[in-house]
Design a protein around this motif. Structure first.
Motif, PDB file in Angstrom:
ATOM      1  N   ALA A  37       2.628  -3.995   8.383  1.00  0.00           N
ATOM      2  CA  ALA A  37       3.698  -3.131   8.890  1.00  0.00           C
ATOM      3  C   ALA A  37       3.854  -1.925   7.979  1.00  0.00           C
ATOM      4  O   ALA A  37       3.881  -2.058   6.758  1.00  0.00           O
ATOM      5  CB  ALA A  37       5.012  -3.906   8.965  1.00  0.00           C
ATOM      6  N   THR A  38       3.974  -0.755   8.581  1.00  0.00           N
ATOM      7  CA  THR A  38       4.126   0.482   7.819  1.00  0.00           C
ATOM      8  C   THR A  38       5.495   1.094   8.094  1.00  0.00           C
ATOM      9  O   THR A  38       5.948   1.144   9.239  1.00  0.00           O
ATOM     10  CB  THR A  38       3.032   1.493   8.195  1.00  0.00           C
ATOM     11  N   PHE A  39       6.147   1.534   7.046  1.00  0.00           N
ATOM     12  CA  PHE A  39       7.413   2.229   7.199  1.00  0.00           C
ATOM     13  C   PHE A  39       7.451   3.401   6.225  1.00  0.00           C
ATOM     14  O   PHE A  39       6.703   3.438   5.249  1.00  0.00           O
ATOM     15  CB  PHE A  39       8.616   1.303   6.968  1.00  0.00           C
ATOM     16  N   LYS A  40       8.292   4.354   6.523  1.00  0.00           N
ATOM     17  CA  LYS A  40       8.425   5.535   5.683  1.00  0.00           C
ATOM     18  C   LYS A  40       9.709   5.446   4.869  1.00  0.00           C
ATOM     19  O   LYS A  40      10.729   4.942   5.341  1.00  0.00           O
ATOM     20  CB  LYS A  40       8.431   6.807   6.541  1.00  0.00           C
ATOM     21  N   LEU A  41       9.628   5.949   3.644  1.00  0.00           N
ATOM     22  CA  LEU A  41      10.788   6.018   2.771  1.00  0.00           C
ATOM     23  C   LEU A  41      11.088   7.474   2.439  1.00  0.00           C
ATOM     24  O   LEU A  41      10.171   8.272   2.236  1.00  0.00           O
ATOM     25  CB  LEU A  41      10.547   5.244   1.477  1.00  0.00           C
TER      26      LEU A  41
ATOM     27  N   LYS B  64      10.457   8.617  -9.394  1.00  0.00           N
ATOM     28  CA  LYS B  64       9.325   8.993 -10.248  1.00  0.00           C
ATOM     29  C   LYS B  64       9.397   8.352 -11.627  1.00  0.00           C
ATOM     30  O   LYS B  64       8.435   7.720 -12.078  1.00  0.00           O
ATOM     31  CB  LYS B  64       9.244  10.514 -10.372  1.00  0.00           C
ATOM     32  N   ASP B  65      10.511   8.520 -12.312  1.00  0.00           N
ATOM     33  CA  ASP B  65      10.613   8.023 -13.682  1.00  0.00           C
ATOM     34  C   ASP B  65      10.547   6.496 -13.748  1.00  0.00           C
ATOM     35  O   ASP B  65       9.853   5.928 -14.588  1.00  0.00           O
ATOM     36  CB  ASP B  65      11.896   8.523 -14.342  1.00  0.00           C
ATOM     37  N   VAL B  66      11.270   5.830 -12.859  1.00  0.00           N
ATOM     38  CA  VAL B  66      11.280   4.368 -12.852  1.00  0.00           C
ATOM     39  C   VAL B  66       9.896   3.816 -12.524  1.00  0.00           C
ATOM     40  O   VAL B  66       9.396   2.895 -13.183  1.00  0.00           O
ATOM     41  CB  VAL B  66      12.320   3.834 -11.837  1.00  0.00           C
ATOM     42  N   LEU B  67       9.266   4.392 -11.515  1.00  0.00           N
ATOM     43  CA  LEU B  67       7.968   3.880 -11.087  1.00  0.00           C
ATOM     44  C   LEU B  67       6.901   4.109 -12.146  1.00  0.00           C
ATOM     45  O   LEU B  67       6.144   3.185 -12.495  1.00  0.00           O
ATOM     46  CB  LEU B  67       7.564   4.554  -9.771  1.00  0.00           C
ATOM     47  N   LEU B  68       6.820   5.312 -12.693  1.00  0.00           N
ATOM     48  CA  LEU B  68       5.800   5.593 -13.695  1.00  0.00           C
ATOM     49  C   LEU B  68       6.044   4.823 -14.984  1.00  0.00           C
ATOM     50  O   LEU B  68       5.095   4.355 -15.629  1.00  0.00           O
ATOM     51  CB  LEU B  68       5.741   7.094 -13.979  1.00  0.00           C
TER      52      LEU B  68
ATOM     53  N   SER C 247      14.018   1.517  -3.375  1.00  0.00           N
ATOM     54  CA  SER C 247      14.312   2.806  -4.000  1.00  0.00           C
ATOM     55  C   SER C 247      13.382   3.064  -5.182  1.00  0.00           C
ATOM     56  O   SER C 247      13.068   4.226  -5.500  1.00  0.00           O
ATOM     57  CB  SER C 247      15.773   2.864  -4.456  1.00  0.00           C
ATOM     58  N   GLY C 248      12.932   1.995  -5.854  1.00  0.00           N
ATOM     59  CA  GLY C 248      12.010   2.171  -6.976  1.00  0.00           C
ATOM     60  C   GLY C 248      10.705   2.824  -6.576  1.00  0.00           C
ATOM     61  O   GLY C 248      10.072   3.506  -7.391  1.00  0.00           O
ATOM     62  N   PHE C 249      10.290   2.640  -5.320  1.00  0.00           N
ATOM     63  CA  PHE C 249       9.070   3.276  -4.839  1.00  0.00           C
ATOM     64  C   PHE C 249       9.234   4.784  -4.703  1.00  0.00           C
ATOM     65  O   PHE C 249       8.244   5.501  -4.552  1.00  0.00           O
ATOM     66  CB  PHE C 249       8.656   2.697  -3.484  1.00  0.00           C
TER      67      PHE C 249
ATOM     68  N   GLN D 288       0.869  -1.176   0.000  1.00  0.00           N
ATOM     69  CA  GLN D 288       0.000   0.000   0.000  1.00  0.00           C
ATOM     70  C   GLN D 288       0.904   1.224   0.000  1.00  0.00           C
ATOM     71  O   GLN D 288       1.707   1.417   0.928  1.00  0.00           O
ATOM     72  CB  GLN D 288      -0.898   0.009   1.240  1.00  0.00           C
ATOM     73  N   LEU D 289       0.794   2.041  -1.050  1.00  0.00           N
ATOM     74  CA  LEU D 289       1.694   3.179  -1.211  1.00  0.00           C
ATOM     75  C   LEU D 289       0.963   4.507  -1.038  1.00  0.00           C
ATOM     76  O   LEU D 289      -0.192   4.647  -1.426  1.00  0.00           O
ATOM     77  CB  LEU D 289       2.325   3.169  -2.610  1.00  0.00           C
ATOM     78  N   ASP D 290       1.664   5.455  -0.477  1.00  0.00           N
ATOM     79  CA  ASP D 290       1.227   6.854  -0.472  1.00  0.00           C
ATOM     80  C   ASP D 290       2.507   7.676  -0.602  1.00  0.00           C
ATOM     81  O   ASP D 290       3.170   7.988   0.383  1.00  0.00           O
ATOM     82  CB  ASP D 290       0.477   7.212   0.801  1.00  0.00           C
ATOM     83  N   MET D 291       2.881   8.002  -1.856  1.00  0.00           N
ATOM     84  CA  MET D 291       4.177   8.584  -2.139  1.00  0.00           C
ATOM     85  C   MET D 291       4.040   9.902  -2.892  1.00  0.00           C
ATOM     86  O   MET D 291       3.158  10.063  -3.730  1.00  0.00           O
ATOM     87  CB  MET D 291       5.017   7.625  -2.999  1.00  0.00           C
ATOM     88  N   ARG D 292       4.951  10.825  -2.586  1.00  0.00           N
ATOM     89  CA  ARG D 292       5.116  12.047  -3.369  1.00  0.00           C
ATOM     90  C   ARG D 292       6.484  11.966  -4.032  1.00  0.00           C
ATOM     91  O   ARG D 292       7.503  11.709  -3.356  1.00  0.00           O
ATOM     92  CB  ARG D 292       5.012  13.286  -2.483  1.00  0.00           C
TER      93      ARG D 292
END
Length: 248
Positions: A98-102, A157-161, A152-154, A79-83
């Motif tokens: 489990a939730t962690f921040k990146l 921007k470019d890699v993920l999209l 790191s892929g999460f 479950q992602l919530d990324m900027r």
């Protein structure tokens, strides 16, 4: 000069209002011909392959984006919530409860989690365990650590999209829709089994909602072009883990 009957004037005004404001479940129609693309950015009239190319170009050209939802990869659901932006990203990831921040600043990746996460991941080695040292701290992730490649892929921007905005199979359009009040054109791969993508018909043709093929997750995209700051944590907020980081 001949006066126009008042009743005729009212009828004309009513017809004009109906034509201007007519609504059908998924699109606002501008004009009496019912053209759902009237007043839009025009991509709804294009072939599906062209729409996909334009939405990918718009996404790549945007300086920033927020994405939220689920991604299923290697049999695991995240479950992602990324900027995200070109030089980094920040947000939260939840997996197996489990939730962690990146946080990524340039090439440096940090992971932040609570004591329970670290104790479950590394085991309790006596005393406070790993969690006592790492609780609420930013842990530097070495670039040669397997966790770096996985997480790191999460934050990229470019890699993920680039990996997400691909529909599989024959492309086709699937009508006009609405995403939180924004009119969209939907494109599909293999009639939906290869994924669906809703593309904005207002302004830039940004992707707004993606349903991935094979039940591999659903994501929403927002805050296109809204800049934000990514900065490394204070020195007192970072620690070294001292062993290989968990990837689960």
């Amino acid at each position: 000069m001949t006066a126009i009957p008042q009743g005729r004037t009212r009828r004309a005004a009513l017809v004009t209002a109906i034509c201007a404001c007519a609504v059908t479940g998924t699109a606002v129609l501008s004009g009496c011909d019912g053209d759902p693309d009237a007043g839009t950015n025009g991509v709804g009239k294009l072939p599906a392959a062209t729409i996909q190319a334009k939405t990918r170009a718009a996404a790549q050209g945007a300086p920033a984006v927020r994405l939220s939802g689920t991604v299923v990869t290697s049999g695991r659901t995240y479950q992602l919530d990324m900027r995200l932006k070109a030089d980094g990203g920040t947000g939260s990831v939840t997996s197996k409860g489990a939730t962690f921040k990146l946080l990524r600043v340039g090439k440096q990746l940090y992971l932040k989690a609570d004591a329970d996460f670290w104790n479950q991941a590394g085991g309790n080695d006596g005393g406070e365990g790993a969690g006592g040292k790492l609780n609420g701290k930013y842990v530097k992730v070495p670039q040669d650590d397997p966790a770096y490649k996985k997480f790191s892929g999460f934050t990229d921007k470019d890699v993920l999209l680039d990996g997400l905005l691909t529909l599989h199979g024959a492309l086709a359009t699937d009508g006009h829709h609405d995403d939180a009040g924004t009119p969209t054109i939907r494109i599909t791969g293999d009639k939906g089994s290869g994924g669906t993508l809703d593309v904005s018909l207002q302004g830039q043709p940004y992707p707004l909602r993606l349903v991935r093929a094979g039940g591999a997750g659903t994501l929403s995209f927002s805050d296109w072009g809204k800049d934000f700051t990514v900065a490394g944590p204070a020195k007192g907020e970072t620690v070294d883990y001292g062993r290989q980081l968990p990837t689960s």
